[in-house]
Scaffold this motif. Structure first.
Motif, PDB file in Angstrom:
ATOM      1  N   MET A   1       0.844  -1.202   0.000  1.00 12.48           N
ATOM      2  CA  MET A   1       0.000   0.000   0.000  1.00 12.48           C
ATOM      3  C   MET A   1       0.878   1.250   0.000  1.00 12.48           C
ATOM      4  O   MET A   1       1.763   1.394   0.847  1.00 12.48           O
ATOM      5  N   ILE A   2       0.656   2.139  -0.962  1.00 16.17           N
ATOM      6  CA  ILE A   2       1.386   3.399  -1.021  1.00 16.17           C
ATOM      7  C   ILE A   2       0.533   4.489  -0.382  1.00 16.17           C
ATOM      8  O   ILE A   2      -0.590   4.737  -0.800  1.00 16.17           O
ATOM      9  N   LYS A   3       1.075   5.127   0.656  1.00 12.53           N
ATOM     10  CA  LYS A   3       0.368   6.201   1.342  1.00 12.53           C
ATOM     11  C   LYS A   3       0.941   7.584   1.035  1.00 12.53           C
ATOM     12  O   LYS A   3       0.260   8.588   1.212  1.00 12.53           O
ATOM     13  N   ALA A   4       2.209   7.631   0.588  1.00 12.04           N
ATOM     14  CA  ALA A   4       2.864   8.929   0.391  1.00 12.04           C
ATOM     15  C   ALA A   4       3.827   8.881  -0.780  1.00 12.04           C
ATOM     16  O   ALA A   4       4.497   7.869  -1.012  1.00 12.04           O
ATOM     17  N   CYS A   5       3.884   9.987  -1.506  1.00 18.83           N
ATOM     18  CA  CYS A   5       4.854  10.180  -2.587  1.00 18.83           C
ATOM     19  C   CYS A   5       5.670  11.427  -2.268  1.00 18.83           C
ATOM     20  O   CYS A   5       5.107  12.512  -2.087  1.00 18.83           O
ATOM     21  N   ILE A   6       6.981  11.266  -2.216  1.00 19.18           N
ATOM     22  CA  ILE A   6       7.888  12.356  -1.876  1.00 19.18           C
ATOM     23  C   ILE A   6       8.757  12.640  -3.095  1.00 19.18           C
ATOM     24  O   ILE A   6       9.390  11.726  -3.643  1.00 19.18           O
ATOM     25  N   PHE A   7       8.778  13.890  -3.511  1.00 20.60           N
ATOM     26  CA  PHE A   7       9.463  14.287  -4.733  1.00 20.60           C
ATOM     27  C   PHE A   7      10.643  15.205  -4.449  1.00 20.60           C
ATOM     28  O   PHE A   7      10.550  16.114  -3.611  1.00 20.60           O
ATOM     29  N   ASP A   8      11.735  14.993  -5.166  1.00 23.82           N
ATOM     30  CA  ASP A   8      12.765  16.015  -5.307  1.00 23.82           C
ATOM     31  C   ASP A   8      12.143  17.201  -6.047  1.00 23.82           C
ATOM     32  O   ASP A   8      11.114  17.053  -6.720  1.00 23.82           O
ATOM     33  N   LEU A   9      12.752  18.373  -5.936  1.00 20.55           N
ATOM     34  CA  LEU A   9      12.195  19.578  -6.562  1.00 20.55           C
ATOM     35  C   LEU A   9      12.833  19.850  -7.928  1.00 20.55           C
ATOM     36  O   LEU A   9      12.215  19.641  -8.969  1.00 20.55           O
ATOM     37  N   ASP A  10      14.077  20.329  -7.924  1.00 21.33           N
ATOM     38  CA  ASP A  10      14.752  20.721  -9.175  1.00 21.33           C
ATOM     39  C   ASP A  10      15.012  19.509 -10.056  1.00 21.33           C
ATOM     40  O   ASP A  10      15.666  18.561  -9.629  1.00 21.33           O
ATOM     41  N   GLY A  11      14.520  19.546 -11.285  1.00 19.97           N
ATOM     42  CA  GLY A  11      14.771  18.471 -12.223  1.00 19.97           C
ATOM     43  C   GLY A  11      13.818  17.300 -12.105  1.00 19.97           C
ATOM     44  O   GLY A  11      13.898  16.367 -12.908  1.00 19.97           O
ATOM     45  N   THR A  12      12.914  17.353 -11.126  1.00 20.01           N
ATOM     46  CA  THR A  12      11.959  16.260 -10.945  1.00 20.01           C
ATOM     47  C   THR A  12      10.528  16.744 -11.150  1.00 20.01           C
ATOM     48  O   THR A  12       9.804  16.236 -11.994  1.00 20.01           O
ATOM     49  N   ILE A  13      10.118  17.750 -10.391  1.00 19.48           N
ATOM     50  CA  ILE A  13       8.794  18.334 -10.633  1.00 19.48           C
ATOM     51  C   ILE A  13       8.900  19.712 -11.282  1.00 19.48           C
ATOM     52  O   ILE A  13       7.972  20.146 -11.952  1.00 19.48           O
ATOM     53  N   ALA A  14      10.032  20.397 -11.092  1.00 19.68           N
ATOM     54  CA  ALA A  14      10.195  21.749 -11.643  1.00 19.68           C
ATOM     55  C   ALA A  14      11.408  21.816 -12.566  1.00 19.68           C
ATOM     56  O   ALA A  14      12.496  21.359 -12.208  1.00 19.68           O
ATOM     57  N   ASP A  15      11.191  22.380 -13.736  1.00 19.57           N
ATOM     58  CA  ASP A  15      12.263  22.590 -14.712  1.00 19.57           C
ATOM     59  C   ASP A  15      12.963  23.900 -14.349  1.00 19.57           C
ATOM     60  O   ASP A  15      12.475  24.983 -14.644  1.00 19.57           O
ATOM     61  N   THR A  16      14.124  23.787 -13.703  1.00 19.24           N
ATOM     62  CA  THR A  16      14.797  24.953 -13.135  1.00 19.24           C
ATOM     63  C   THR A  16      16.180  25.201 -13.709  1.00 19.24           C
ATOM     64  O   THR A  16      16.879  26.101 -13.247  1.00 19.24           O
ATOM     65  N   VAL A  17      16.590  24.424 -14.709  1.00 17.51           N
ATOM     66  CA  VAL A  17      17.983  24.508 -15.140  1.00 17.51           C
ATOM     67  C   VAL A  17      18.331  25.891 -15.680  1.00 17.51           C
ATOM     68  O   VAL A  17      19.453  26.392 -15.456  1.00 17.51           O
ATOM     69  N   GLU A  18      17.393  26.565 -16.360  1.00 19.58           N
ATOM     70  CA  GLU A  18      17.710  27.896 -16.887  1.00 19.58           C
ATOM     71  C   GLU A  18      17.900  28.911 -15.768  1.00 19.58           C
ATOM     72  O   GLU A  18      18.745  29.810 -15.866  1.00 19.58           O
ATOM     73  N   SER A  19      17.136  28.777 -14.692  1.00 20.76           N
ATOM     74  CA  SER A  19      17.283  29.701 -13.567  1.00 20.76           C
ATOM     75  C   SER A  19      18.648  29.540 -12.908  1.00 20.76           C
ATOM     76  O   SER A  19      19.237  30.511 -12.417  1.00 20.76           O
ATOM     77  N   THR A  98      -2.230  16.216  -9.057  1.00 19.77           N
ATOM     78  CA  THR A  98      -3.670  16.318  -8.813  1.00 19.77           C
ATOM     79  C   THR A  98      -4.298  14.930  -8.690  1.00 19.77           C
ATOM     80  O   THR A  98      -5.124  14.683  -7.799  1.00 19.77           O
ATOM     81  N   ALA A  99      -3.888  14.017  -9.556  1.00 23.51           N
ATOM     82  CA  ALA A  99      -4.443  12.658  -9.510  1.00 23.51           C
ATOM     83  C   ALA A  99      -4.037  11.928  -8.234  1.00 23.51           C
ATOM     84  O   ALA A  99      -4.843  11.183  -7.651  1.00 23.51           O
ATOM     85  N   LEU A 100      -2.805  12.127  -7.783  1.00 27.50           N
ATOM     86  CA  LEU A 100      -2.361  11.496  -6.530  1.00 27.50           C
ATOM     87  C   LEU A 100      -3.205  11.987  -5.358  1.00 27.50           C
ATOM     88  O   LEU A 100      -3.610  11.197  -4.490  1.00 27.50           O
ATOM     89  N   LYS A 101      -3.471  13.281  -5.323  1.00 30.42           N
ATOM     90  CA  LYS A 101      -4.313  13.827  -4.255  1.00 30.42           C
ATOM     91  C   LYS A 101      -5.709  13.205  -4.304  1.00 30.42           C
ATOM     92  O   LYS A 101      -6.296  12.876  -3.268  1.00 30.42           O
ATOM     93  N   GLU A 102      -6.233  13.042  -5.513  1.00 32.10           N
ATOM     94  CA  GLU A 102      -7.563  12.436  -5.661  1.00 32.10           C
ATOM     95  C   GLU A 102      -7.578  10.983  -5.213  1.00 32.10           C
ATOM     96  O   GLU A 102      -8.618  10.470  -4.788  1.00 32.10           O
ATOM     97  N   GLU A 103      -6.408  10.336  -5.286  1.00 36.01           N
ATOM     98  CA  GLU A 103      -6.286   8.954  -4.819  1.00 36.01           C
ATOM     99  C   GLU A 103      -6.113   8.867  -3.304  1.00 36.01           C
ATOM    100  O   GLU A 103      -6.019   7.773  -2.753  1.00 36.01           O
ATOM    101  N   GLY A 104      -6.035  10.026  -2.647  1.00 34.78           N
ATOM    102  CA  GLY A 104      -5.840  10.042  -1.201  1.00 34.78           C
ATOM    103  C   GLY A 104      -4.400   9.883  -0.762  1.00 34.78           C
ATOM    104  O   GLY A 104      -4.118   9.582   0.405  1.00 34.78           O
ATOM    105  N   ILE A 105      -3.468  10.106  -1.691  1.00 34.40           N
ATOM    106  CA  ILE A 105      -2.036   9.983  -1.396  1.00 34.40           C
ATOM    107  C   ILE A 105      -1.508  11.309  -0.867  1.00 34.40           C
ATOM    108  O   ILE A 105      -1.784  12.367  -1.427  1.00 34.40           O
ATOM    109  N   LYS A 106      -0.744  11.254   0.224  1.00 36.95           N
ATOM    110  CA  LYS A 106      -0.042  12.442   0.703  1.00 36.95           C
ATOM    111  C   LYS A 106       1.130  12.721  -0.232  1.00 36.95           C
ATOM    112  O   LYS A 106       1.843  11.786  -0.648  1.00 36.95           O
TER     113      LYS A 106
END
Length: 222
Positions: A1-19, A98-106
């Motif tokens: 059972m998956i209850k939580a998804c934890i993401f890195d920020l730069d390069g994973t959810i946000a394209d930040t290389v130009e900044s 958005t879909a993860l939140k709808e699935e009840g995942i933190k």
């Protein structure tokens, strides 16, 4: 059972290389050095600003007289002037979250940015209410590959490590997630190539954000 998804920020959810590159090249120009191509910053980023500056200076020629402490101070100062330069979510990320939140995942973010900067970037790009927890670098939470950040998020979520997925795009992320005892997913749309993720023993590698959602649903509904 998956209850939580934890993401890195730069390069994973946000394209930040130009900044990152625009400030890094400003630093090089300041010292009369040749600028680096934006794509090179994919390999300089990922382990915090101080390590980034070390890598920039190491790659450049003629940096023997550059004072590192001065350079890192300038980089941080200039980055703070416009931390959102050309920053945007990667394609498909908003739909995934958005879909993860709808699935009840933190959902949470663990970044090597200073904590206040991580919160600012996430709130600016994704809004203040999407993520359940954002954790950046603090005195108590050292930068990755220390697993303390993901572990702190899991505790706050009330989830065991075996109930968490950790997603990232670099060797540091793979080492972090595995040290935390979490199922670790490498994403190929970020800073580093698939080979690096394989060499650092990603549990799974995905090419599209939707594959993460498919995996969560498979674990929770099959």
């Amino acid at each position: 059972m998956i209850k939580a998804c934890i993401f890195d920020l730069d390069g994973t959810i946000a394209d930040t290389v130009e900044s990152i590159a625009v400030v890094g090249n400003r630093l090089l120009r300041h010292y009369g050095l040749q600028e680096e191509p934006v794509e090179n910053y994919n390999f300089y980023a990922g382990d915090g600003a101080d390590e980034l500056v070390k890598r920039i200076l190491h790659a450049a020629h003629g940096t023997e007289t550059v004072d590192y402490e001065e350079a890192r101070t300038l980089y941080r100062k200039w980055f703070e002037e416009d931390p959102f330069y050309h920053v945007k979510p990667f394609e498909g990320i908003m739909q995934l979250l958005t879909a993860l939140k709808e699935e009840g995942i933190k959902i949470g973010v663990c970044s090597n940015k200073p904590h206040h900067a991580a919160v600012d970037v996430v709130n600016k790009i994704f809004g203040a209410d999407l993520f359940d927890k954002v954790q950046g670098q603090t005195a108590e939470i050292p930068r990755k590959p220390s697993p303390l950040g993901p572990l702190a998020i899991a505790r706050e979520f009330g989830a065991d490590t075996q109930e968490c997925l950790y997603m990232g795009d670099t060797n540091t992320d793979m080492d972090t997630g595995k040290a935390a005892g979490m199922f670790t997913i490498g994403v190929t749309w970020g800073f580093r190539p698939r080979k690096e993720l394989e060499e650092h023993q990603a549990c799974k590698i995905v090419d599209k954000p939707s594959e993460i959602l498919d995996y969560v649903r498979k674990c929770n509904h099959d």
